[in-house]
Motif scaffolding. Structure first.
Motif, PDB file in Angstrom:
ATOM      1  N   ALA A 281      -8.474  16.598   9.105  1.00 30.57           N
ATOM      2  CA  ALA A 281      -9.169  15.413   8.596  1.00 30.57           C
ATOM      3  C   ALA A 281      -8.173  14.349   8.152  1.00 30.57           C
ATOM      4  O   ALA A 281      -8.382  13.156   8.386  1.00 30.57           O
ATOM      5  CB  ALA A 281     -10.089  15.804   7.442  1.00 30.57           C
ATOM      6  N   SER A 282      -7.086  14.775   7.511  1.00 35.26           N
ATOM      7  CA  SER A 282      -6.066  13.839   7.053  1.00 35.26           C
ATOM      8  C   SER A 282      -5.395  13.134   8.231  1.00 35.26           C
ATOM      9  O   SER A 282      -5.144  11.916   8.187  1.00 35.26           O
ATOM     10  CB  SER A 282      -5.018  14.581   6.222  1.00 35.26           C
ATOM     11  N   GLU A 283      -5.100  13.878   9.293  1.00 29.11           N
ATOM     12  CA  GLU A 283      -4.471  13.287  10.473  1.00 29.11           C
ATOM     13  C   GLU A 283      -5.409  12.286  11.152  1.00 29.11           C
ATOM     14  O   GLU A 283      -5.000  11.205  11.575  1.00 29.11           O
ATOM     15  CB  GLU A 283      -4.081  14.385  11.463  1.00 29.11           C
ATOM     16  N   LEU A 284      -6.682  12.652  11.244  1.00 29.47           N
ATOM     17  CA  LEU A 284      -7.657  11.763  11.873  1.00 29.47           C
ATOM     18  C   LEU A 284      -7.875  10.510  11.039  1.00 29.47           C
ATOM     19  O   LEU A 284      -8.091   9.423  11.582  1.00 29.47           O
ATOM     20  CB  LEU A 284      -8.985  12.505  12.072  1.00 29.47           C
ATOM     21  N   GLU A 285      -7.797  10.661   9.724  1.00 28.51           N
ATOM     22  CA  GLU A 285      -7.950   9.500   8.843  1.00 28.51           C
ATOM     23  C   GLU A 285      -6.812   8.503   9.066  1.00 28.51           C
ATOM     24  O   GLU A 285      -7.023   7.282   9.047  1.00 28.51           O
ATOM     25  CB  GLU A 285      -7.986   9.951   7.380  1.00 28.51           C
ATOM     26  N   LYS A 286      -5.609   9.018   9.303  1.00 29.93           N
ATOM     27  CA  LYS A 286      -4.476   8.141   9.598  1.00 29.93           C
ATOM     28  C   LYS A 286      -4.703   7.389  10.904  1.00 29.93           C
ATOM     29  O   LYS A 286      -4.374   6.202  11.020  1.00 29.93           O
ATOM     30  CB  LYS A 286      -3.190   8.965   9.678  1.00 29.93           C
ATOM     31  N   GLU A 287      -5.273   8.074  11.891  1.00 31.85           N
ATOM     32  CA  GLU A 287      -5.562   7.424  13.164  1.00 31.85           C
ATOM     33  C   GLU A 287      -6.603   6.322  12.982  1.00 31.85           C
ATOM     34  O   GLU A 287      -6.487   5.240  13.578  1.00 31.85           O
ATOM     35  CB  GLU A 287      -6.061   8.455  14.180  1.00 31.85           C
ATOM     36  N   LEU A 288      -7.606   6.581  12.160  1.00 30.56           N
ATOM     37  CA  LEU A 288      -8.626   5.565  11.882  1.00 30.56           C
ATOM     38  C   LEU A 288      -8.015   4.356  11.187  1.00 30.56           C
ATOM     39  O   LEU A 288      -8.357   3.203  11.502  1.00 30.56           O
ATOM     40  CB  LEU A 288      -9.747   6.163  11.026  1.00 30.56           C
ATOM     41  N   ASN A 289      -7.118   4.602  10.253  1.00 30.21           N
ATOM     42  CA  ASN A 289      -6.465   3.499   9.537  1.00 30.21           C
ATOM     43  C   ASN A 289      -5.612   2.658  10.494  1.00 30.21           C
ATOM     44  O   ASN A 289      -5.567   1.427  10.375  1.00 30.21           O
ATOM     45  CB  ASN A 289      -5.594   4.039   8.401  1.00 30.21           C
ATOM     46  N   THR A 290      -4.952   3.323  11.432  1.00 33.53           N
ATOM     47  CA  THR A 290      -4.143   2.606  12.416  1.00 33.53           C
ATOM     48  C   THR A 290      -5.015   1.707  13.290  1.00 33.53           C
ATOM     49  O   THR A 290      -4.658   0.556  13.575  1.00 33.53           O
ATOM     50  CB  THR A 290      -3.372   3.593  13.309  1.00 33.53           C
ATOM     51  N   LEU A 291      -6.161   2.239  13.710  1.00 35.47           N
ATOM     52  CA  LEU A 291      -7.076   1.444  14.530  1.00 35.47           C
ATOM     53  C   LEU A 291      -7.669   0.292  13.728  1.00 35.47           C
ATOM     54  O   LEU A 291      -7.878  -0.806  14.258  1.00 35.47           O
ATOM     55  CB  LEU A 291      -8.192   2.337  15.084  1.00 35.47           C
ATOM     56  N   ASP A 292      -7.930   0.538  12.454  1.00 35.73           N
ATOM     57  CA  ASP A 292      -8.451  -0.521  11.589  1.00 35.73           C
ATOM     58  C   ASP A 292      -7.433  -1.651  11.449  1.00 35.73           C
ATOM     59  O   ASP A 292      -7.788  -2.838  11.474  1.00 35.73           O
ATOM     60  CB  ASP A 292      -8.809   0.052  10.220  1.00 35.73           C
ATOM     61  N   GLU A 293      -6.173  -1.281  11.307  1.00 38.15           N
ATOM     62  CA  GLU A 293      -5.109  -2.285  11.224  1.00 38.15           C
ATOM     63  C   GLU A 293      -5.007  -3.065  12.534  1.00 38.15           C
ATOM     64  O   GLU A 293      -4.770  -4.282  12.525  1.00 38.15           O
ATOM     65  CB  GLU A 293      -3.776  -1.595  10.918  1.00 38.15           C
ATOM     66  N   ARG A 294      -5.198  -2.379  13.657  1.00 36.89           N
ATOM     67  CA  ARG A 294      -5.163  -3.049  14.951  1.00 36.89           C
ATOM     68  C   ARG A 294      -6.298  -4.070  15.054  1.00 36.89           C
ATOM     69  O   ARG A 294      -6.100  -5.180  15.574  1.00 36.89           O
ATOM     70  CB  ARG A 294      -5.265  -2.021  16.084  1.00 36.89           C
ATOM     71  N   GLN A 295      -7.463  -3.734  14.539  1.00 33.55           N
ATOM     72  CA  GLN A 295      -8.578  -4.668  14.585  1.00 33.55           C
ATOM     73  C   GLN A 295      -8.308  -5.896  13.715  1.00 33.55           C
ATOM     74  O   GLN A 295      -8.677  -7.012  14.078  1.00 33.55           O
ATOM     75  CB  GLN A 295      -9.874  -3.972  14.152  1.00 33.55           C
ATOM     76  N   ASN A 296      -7.661  -5.687  12.596  1.00 31.78           N
ATOM     77  CA  ASN A 296      -7.289  -6.834  11.763  1.00 31.78           C
ATOM     78  C   ASN A 296      -6.272  -7.727  12.481  1.00 31.78           C
ATOM     79  O   ASN A 296      -6.315  -8.951  12.340  1.00 31.78           O
ATOM     80  CB  ASN A 296      -6.717  -6.361  10.428  1.00 31.78           C
ATOM     81  N   GLU A 297      -5.379  -7.110  13.248  1.00 34.21           N
ATOM     82  CA  GLU A 297      -4.426  -7.882  14.039  1.00 34.21           C
ATOM     83  C   GLU A 297      -5.155  -8.729  15.083  1.00 34.21           C
ATOM     84  O   GLU A 297      -4.807  -9.893  15.307  1.00 34.21           O
ATOM     85  CB  GLU A 297      -3.436  -6.945  14.741  1.00 34.21           C
ATOM     86  N   LEU A 298      -6.186  -8.147  15.706  1.00 36.75           N
ATOM     87  CA  LEU A 298      -6.962  -8.882  16.703  1.00 36.75           C
ATOM     88  C   LEU A 298      -7.681 -10.066  16.070  1.00 36.75           C
ATOM     89  O   LEU A 298      -7.756 -11.157  16.667  1.00 36.75           O
ATOM     90  CB  LEU A 298      -7.979  -7.946  17.375  1.00 36.75           C
ATOM     91  N   ARG A 299      -8.197  -9.868  14.868  1.00 38.23           N
ATOM     92  CA  ARG A 299      -8.866 -10.978  14.165  1.00 38.23           C
ATOM     93  C   ARG A 299      -7.880 -12.101  13.875  1.00 38.23           C
ATOM     94  O   ARG A 299      -8.189 -13.283  14.076  1.00 38.23           O
ATOM     95  CB  ARG A 299      -9.492 -10.464  12.868  1.00 38.23           C
ATOM     96  N   ARG A 300      -6.705 -11.724  13.393  1.00 33.48           N
ATOM     97  CA  ARG A 300      -5.700 -12.741  13.071  1.00 33.48           C
ATOM     98  C   ARG A 300      -5.203 -13.459  14.324  1.00 33.48           C
ATOM     99  O   ARG A 300      -4.918 -14.658  14.289  1.00 33.48           O
ATOM    100  CB  ARG A 300      -4.534 -12.100  12.305  1.00 33.48           C
ATOM    101  N   GLU A 301      -5.097 -12.735  15.429  1.00 28.05           N
ATOM    102  CA  GLU A 301      -4.691 -13.358  16.684  1.00 28.05           C
ATOM    103  C   GLU A 301      -5.729 -14.386  17.129  1.00 28.05           C
ATOM    104  O   GLU A 301      -5.377 -15.486  17.590  1.00 28.05           O
ATOM    105  CB  GLU A 301      -4.523 -12.290  17.774  1.00 28.05           C
ATOM    106  N   PHE A 302      -6.997 -14.059  16.977  1.00 31.02           N
ATOM    107  CA  PHE A 302      -8.050 -15.001  17.357  1.00 31.02           C
ATOM    108  C   PHE A 302      -7.983 -16.245  16.474  1.00 31.02           C
ATOM    109  O   PHE A 302      -8.112 -17.372  16.961  1.00 31.02           O
ATOM    110  CB  PHE A 302      -9.425 -14.340  17.226  1.00 31.02           C
TER     111      PHE A 302
END
Length: 268
Positions: free
Chosen positions: A148-169
């Motif tokens: 669960a801890s490892e998967l949570e890190k993966e979710l956080n990474t994807l969440d950060e990627r989505q924030n990057e996409l918002r900022r790029e737009f």
């Protein structure tokens, strides 16, 4: 005679050019009879009705003018939900079903097309997050905290990627009427400096947008309560109904004052 015809055509052309641009919405809602459709926009505390029309075997037409492209909601009166889309002064066509209008299609709005493109940017990360979250939930239910801890890190990474996409737009579309909505979605997670930086990237043509006005007002409030600033005084009633101000508790023997904020539906 020829001169008269030319003059009349010239007058018609001038009148047509002088006519204020507006929107015309032509819609078809399957599964609906002769109900009423309501066009509305969200305001503080609810919705404000822009227009309404009676359905004629599921078909309707609306006409009007908007100051600038903005997010609105089209709903069948008496039914929950509705279709959110960007309205602008153009010919717009809407198709949908009364029981799932939120999934309806919109064409003719350039701003809506831009918003659809923005949402499509998240298709890949959304799919990945959905799959990982299912595995995360299963791991938690099975007591596998390491996984669960490892998967949570993966979710956080994807969440950060989505924030990057918002900022790029935001960076690439400073004059888009979609951009203020994106910043507004992020605003409550930003400090004063971050919010000011994003608002500073907007083209001045967006200063009239209500969400931009509201965020600038919020920015003033954030700066007033930023770390290091003197806390503003306020007065609230205590548990006995007596008014108590913040500043009345300062000074004297008070060296440290702790303020505990909590939601009204939870105990302190």
């Amino acid at each position: 005679m020829k001169k008269t015809i030319i003059l009349l055509l010239t007058v018609v052309a001038i009148i047509s050019c002088a006519r204020e641009p507006g929107f015309r919405i032509t819609g078809t809602i399957d599964g609906a009879g002769n109900e009423t459709v309501v066009l509305q926009k969200r305001i503080a505390g609810g919705y404000e009705v822009i227009d309404s029309a009676a359905l004629d075997n599921g078909a309707f037409t609306m006409e009007g003018v908007v100051e600038y492209p903005q997010l609105v909601n089209l709903a069948v009166k008496g039914k929950r939900g509705g279709l959110n889309f960007y309205i602008e002064n153009s010919d717009i066509t809407i198709r949908g079903h009364a029981d799932s209008l939120y999934m309806g299609s919109v064409s003719g709005s350039a701003t809506q097309a831009e918003f659809d493109s923005f949402r499509a940017m998240f298709d890949e990360t959304n799919a990945s997050m959905s799959e990982i979250f299912d595995r995360y939930r299963t791991a938690r239910m099975e007591g596998n905290e390491e996984l669960a801890s490892e998967l949570e890190k993966e979710l956080n990474t994807l969440d950060e990627r989505q924030n990057e996409l918002r900022r790029e737009f935001i960076d690439n579309h400073p004059s888009s009427y979609v951009t203020p909505a994106i910043i507004n979605e992020m605003a409550y997670y930003l400090d004063a400096g971050e919010l000011e930086g994003l608002l500073g990237k907007l083209d001045t043509s967006l200063n009239k947008v209500q969400s931009v006005i509201t965020m600038k007002e919020r920015l003033v409030q954030l700066k007033a309560v930023a770390i290091g600033q003197k806390a503003p005084d306020f007065t609230l009633n205590d548990v006995d109904g007596n008014p108590v101000s913040l500043y009345s508790k300062l000074g004297g023997d008070t060296k440290l004052l702790l303020l505990d904020f909590w939601a009204g539906w939870c105990g302190p």
